[in-house]
Design an enzyme around this catalytic site. Structure first.
Site, PDB file in Angstrom:
ATOM      1  CB  CYS A 382     -19.094 -10.895  13.379  1.00 14.59           C
ATOM      2  SG  CYS A 382     -19.973 -10.500  11.876  1.00 14.59           S
ATOM      3  CE1 TYR A 411       2.402 -24.389  10.507  1.00 11.06           C
ATOM      4  CE2 TYR A 411       4.163 -22.773  10.369  1.00 11.06           C
ATOM      5  CZ  TYR A 411       3.739 -24.064  10.573  1.00 11.06           C
ATOM      6  OH  TYR A 411       4.656 -25.043  10.843  1.00 11.06           O
TER       7      TYR A 411
HETATM    8  C1  LIG Z   1       5.493 -27.638  13.227  1.00 13.28           C
HETATM    9  C2  LIG Z   1       6.522 -28.675  13.184  1.00 13.28           C
HETATM   10  C3  LIG Z   1       7.573 -28.568  12.279  1.00 13.28           C
HETATM   11  C4  LIG Z   1       7.769 -27.381  11.384  1.00 13.28           C
HETATM   12  O1  LIG Z   1       7.974 -26.222  12.104  1.00 13.28           O
HETATM   13  P1  LIG Z   1       8.276 -24.865  11.292  1.00 13.28           P
HETATM   14  O2  LIG Z   1       8.368 -23.851  12.349  1.00 13.28           O
HETATM   15  O3  LIG Z   1       7.129 -24.640  10.384  1.00 13.28           O
HETATM   16  O4  LIG Z   1       9.553 -25.080  10.556  1.00 13.28           O
HETATM   17  C5  LIG Z   1       8.479 -29.599  12.228  1.00 13.28           C
HETATM   18  N1  LIG Z   1       8.349 -30.686  13.019  1.00 13.28           N
HETATM   19  C6  LIG Z   1       7.343 -30.816  13.899  1.00 13.28           C
HETATM   20  C7  LIG Z   1       7.253 -32.011  14.724  1.00 13.28           C
HETATM   21  C8  LIG Z   1       6.398 -29.818  14.015  1.00 13.28           C
HETATM   22  O5  LIG Z   1       5.418 -29.948  14.903  1.00 13.28           O
END
Ligand SMILES: *Cc1c(COP(=O)(O)O)cnc(C)c1O
Length: 452
Positions: A382, A411
């Site tokens: 909604c 994600y």
């Molecule tokens: C999110 C994150 C990743 C991974 O990032 P991707 O874009 O999914 O490869 C690696 N290290 C840290 C510290 C993060 O916050």
């Protein structure tokens, strides 16, 4: 391929013939014109397991892990390790698969630590990140022997020092540094520059001060430095620059504090394909470029080559994933747009609602047909903003079709919620055409389990 809103959404006579293998090489189209994932027919998967359904190619995940691993062997003589940033998709079976392939695991919460431990991951292979780790989470990490705690700020450094002293242990730590690099990406997912909630700033002297305290502590062993400059980055240049900046700090810490560190973690953020015309990310050439910069900078600064770590999350799982839906009602607003409603939405994929992420959509039961129709894919929550993609080409949808959204391995499940009391979908992993459930579909019983 976004058309303009408010115009009639018609493609040319022929439409576009899509080549889904350009989005992910685990995809195909079988003899009956159905989309396949790792050899499994998407329409049959939807029939057997129901929709919405997350599907993940185990072959693709393993292949990506091997590419990362082998680039370490060729560029660093195997001296270093790729780490899977588990926030991209954290569940037991994925952690088993990536650790079997030799990756370490990055965790950012007690829940991710608990998942990794339940999956049987060696705690020494865990790297604990996060900008506000709670005392309970730090205690869990210390008591379970997490191998690397990446300290984010000075308060945390003091807290960890006290907790380690109380326990009479000396945990290995690294410091999260903001190297001040703009990775040219979407502002919401950019984390390397000075205005970021993550890490110690270089420019202000904050990073050196933290290093000084860490070196002085008898309860902490400072082994290295960490940075993460952003997500969905396609250029190599920001990573090369980050490596040079970080090694500069290695040299400064050695000369001013007499401390030689051994671990350099350059973070994740490697881009993935969401659309056919997105470029494939050449991990190998990325590793080559960074490796050259690391070797050259170390030579110039007279440093031993540290162990190198990278932390890919999205790129390990995104292109391995597809979400399958059943098309429900179709609403055409003449002169405006056509809404195709699906049985999912922002509760299982909030990324378009959050930051207008690109996705490729198609009708999986007519995947061999040209995408000659333009529509907006709407969820069942909604919220008017509950959309998966707007003005996107696909085969002309009909009620009951199986609609597939590509590159949803990262994600999506990890950001899912029960908004509107919707049930989180199941996840099926496919290996060489053979599916198995790795996360079962939620039930109303699961949903009510915590209500008092
Ligand atoms: C999110 C994150 C990743 C991974 O990032 P991707 O874009 O999914 O490869 C690696 N290290 C840290 C510290 C993060 O916050």
């Amino acid at each position: 391929m976004k058309g303009s809103a408010g115009t009639a959404e018609k493609m040319g006579e022929k439409g576009i013939k899509m080549d889904y293998r350009k989005v992910s090489d685990c995809l195909g189209v079988d003899q009956v014109g159905h989309l396949t994932i790792s050899g499994a027919d998407a329409v049959l998967l939807a029939q057997e397991y129901g929709t919405p359904l997350y599907v993940l190619s185990e072959d693709k995940v393993r292949d990506t892990c091997r590419r990362y691993k082998s680039s370490f062997v060729s560029d660093y003589d195997g001296f270093g390790t790729p780490i899977y940033a588990s926030k991209a998709f954290c569940c037991k079976e994925i952690l088993r698969v990536v650790t079997e392939e030799g990756l370490d695991v990055e965790v950012v919460s007690g829940g991710e630590i608990a998942t990794a431990l339940a999956a049987g991951v060696d705690p020494k292979k865990l790297h604990f990140q996060g900008n506000n780790k709670s005392e309970t989470e730090l205690i869990l990490a210390l008591d379970r022997g997490v191998g690397d705690i990446v300290v984010d700020n000075i308060t945390e450094l003091h807290r960890l020092d006290r907790l380690a002293a109380e326990r009479g242990i000396v945990p290995k730590i690294s410091l999260r540094i903001k190297p001040g690099i703009d990775a040219h990406t979407h502002a919401f997912i950019r984390t390397g520059q000075i205005d970021s909630k993550f890490g110690f700033a270089l420019e202000t002297g904050e990073a050196m001060e933290a290093a000084r305290e860490a070196v002085a502590s008898t309860h902490l062993e400072l082994v290295g430095l960490h940075c993460h400059i952003g997500s969905q980055v396609f250029d190599h240049e920001p990573f090369v620059l980050a490596a040079k900046v970080m090694l500069g700090l290695f040299a400064q810490i050695r000369s001013e504090l007499g401390k030689t560190m051994t671990h350099l973690n350059l973070g994740g953020g490697f881009g993935v394909r969401y659309k056919e015309d997105d470029a494939a990310l050449p991990y190998e050439s990325y590793m080559d470029d960074v490796s050259k910069a690391v070797h050259q900078t170390c030579r110039e600064l007279g440093l031993e080559i540290p162990k190198i770590f990278i932390e890919p999350g999205r790129s390990v799982v995104a292109e391995a994933g597809v979400t399958l839906y059943t098309v429900g009602d179709i609403k055409t607003i003449p002169g405006v747009r056509t809404y195709v409603a699906i049985d999912g939405g922002m509760f299982e994929n909030p990324r378009y609602a959050l930051y207008q992420s690109d996705y490729t959509c198609l009708i999986a039961n007519r995947a061999d047909q040209p995408a000659d129709f333009v529509a907006t894919v709407a969820g069942k929550c909604c919220e008017s903003g509950d959309l998966i993609q707007e003005h996107t080409p696909m085969q002309k949808p009909e009620v009951g079709d199986v609609l597939a959204v590509l590159s949803t391995g990262a994600y999506n499940y990890s950001m899912a919620s029960n908004y509107n009391r919707n049930l989180r979908p199941a996840c099926v992993m496919v290996k060489n055409g053979r599916p198995r459930v790795i996360i079962r579909r939620e039930t109303y019983e699961d949903l009510l389990r915590l209500d008092v």
